[in-house]
Design an enzyme around this catalytic site. Structure first.
Site: not given
Ligand code: 7TS
Length: 406
Positions: A121, A362
């Site tokens: 991500h 992302c």
């Molecule tokens: N890492 C992974 C594997 C994720 O799926 C996400 C968010 C993040 C980091 C970031 O998390 P945050 O809570 O700090 O935003 N993933 C997603 C998704 O798959 N669709 O929307 C957010």
């Protein structure tokens, strides 16, 4: 697992969207909240609201007790050795940035290596790109196979004695597969490198034991595991957290302040400058209670079974491309249908009450590797039913009729 009982705890699910029952298949982006979590937030603001670690008055003590109580719950939930190894942050993104801006910038010199994979991500890529630029370290990628996964041999071939940190996701938000993070940690440690695990997805579906995984950092967000938004966790082994400098300076993180210098509080508070997300932490603690009552092993089995069911049905749909391996998916499936743009697909699905995500998730480098600029993604969680998967498949077939070009 009695899903109809579980669904009763989620008031949001009981609504119609465009005259169809809501089928919420976007929990990988953010999970819904059970009434217990919503009530806990309400109770806190109605009865206990005060700042923490300050007041000697009753509300201040109650708020502090509840906030620190949530930290204990998190520590037990992930089997941390010590409660002070749990730092509250705004979420996964903030947690990774904290380590990349503090620990890594302190230990990396020119020519050292930071190892990630192109599966990650953006939140687990950009902080490392910035850290590499700031330190002169080399950002190295574990090569991906055609389906987007990587082999353990590839990990072995990428990590060297110059590697200072390896950061990989426990579960991919596009492929839905679980990476062998324990094995990766063993390899990294052999070379003297530390390992960060991005648990944003896995924390909602899998039992996590940070001591068993032997990872040095583990990060996640509350909102993907039935908790509130705006709260997340950085777990770190004490020895590394103690070496790290804070990156936010201000109230509540200090031991003593002079005119030109200051010293920091002990762990975990040196990393929690300012008024923290008190209600969020309390809500996260209640979400943990909720998940533990059901059982993470039960949740994992349910989410895997539902994904398998969806995958089997989707194989029958003509012109449908699924991304990533067919086996080993925990809670999501990523796909495209013919030439229909995934945003159009998601828009038509919404007309049938089905909420899915479309876009690059992302993960632009992974999308490029898979040869897709964007995909659709349906994700499943403890409150989803086979009936909702059927509604999704029905809507998918309607979408094909709607566009008549696939
Ligand atoms: N890492 C992974 C594997 C994720 O799926 C996400 C968010 C993040 C980091 C970031 O998390 P945050 O809570 O700090 O935003 N993933 C997603 C998704 O798959 N669709 O929307 C957010």
């Amino acid at each position: 697992m009695d899903i109809s009982r579980i669904r009763e705890f989620f008031p949001i699910l009981d609504q119609a969207i465009n005259s169809y029952p809501l089928a919420y298949l976007d929990s990988a982006a953010s999970a819904q909240k059970p009434i217990q979590v919503i009530e806990a937030l309400k109770h806190y603001y109605e009865q206990d609201n005060a700042n923490v670690h300050r007041g000697v008055h009753t509300l201040g003590s109650r708020a502090t007790e509840a906030y620190e109580g949530a930290r204990i719950k998190v520590a037990q939930f992930i089997h941390a050795k010590r409660t002070e190894e749990v730092i509250f942050t705004r979420g996964t993104t903030s947690s990774i940035n904290l380590v990349a801006s503090s620990y890594v910038r302190e230990i990396c010199k020119e020519g050292d290596e930071i190892v990630v994979s192109a599966m990650e991500h953006h939140s687990n890529l950009l902080p490392w790109q910035q850290a590499a630029k700031a330190t002169g370290a080399v950002l190295k990628y574990i090569p991906l196979q055609a389906d987007g996964t990587f082999s353990i041999e590839a990990v072995e071939n990428t990590i060297t004695d110059r590697t200072k940190i390896v950061s990989v996701s426990h579960m991919s938000n596009v492929l839905g597969i679980v990476n062998p993070v324990k094995q990766i940690a063993t390899i990294a440690h052999k070379h003297g490198a530390v390992v960060m695990v991005d648990g944003a997805q896995s924390i909602a579906h899998l039992k996590v034991d940070v001591q068993e995984l032997d990872c040095d950092f583990y990060v996640f967000s509350g909102h993907k595991m039935c908790g509130p938004t705006g709260i997340g966790v950085l777990y770190g082994k004490k020895t590394y957290l103690e070496q790290m400098e804070p990156i936010e300076f201000g109230g509540e993180m200090i031991a003593d302040v002079g005119l030109y210098d200051a010293s920091w509080k002990e762990l975990p508070w040196k990393f929690e400058g300012g008024t923290p997300m008190i209600a969020g932490a309390i809500g996260l603690g209640v979400a943990i209670d909720f998940l533990e009552q059901i059982g993470l092993d039960v949740i994992e089995a349910h989410d895997k079974q539902l994904t398998r069911y969806a995958v089997e049905q989707m194989k029958q749909i003509e012109h449908l491309t699924m991304y990533g391996p067919v086996e080993g998916r925990v809670g999501l499936v990523t796909f495209n249908v013919g030439k229909i743009h995934p945003h159009d697909l998601a828009t038509v699905l919404d007309m049938y009450g089905v909420a899915i995500r479309a876009g690059h998730h992302c993960c632009q480098p992974l999308m490029r590797h898979l040869g897709a600029s964007a995909t659709a993604r349906a994700s499943f969680y403890l409150y989803n039913t086979e009936g909702e998967v059927d509604q999704f498949l029905f809507a998918l077939n309607k979408t094909k009729e709607y566009f008549k070009e696939v």
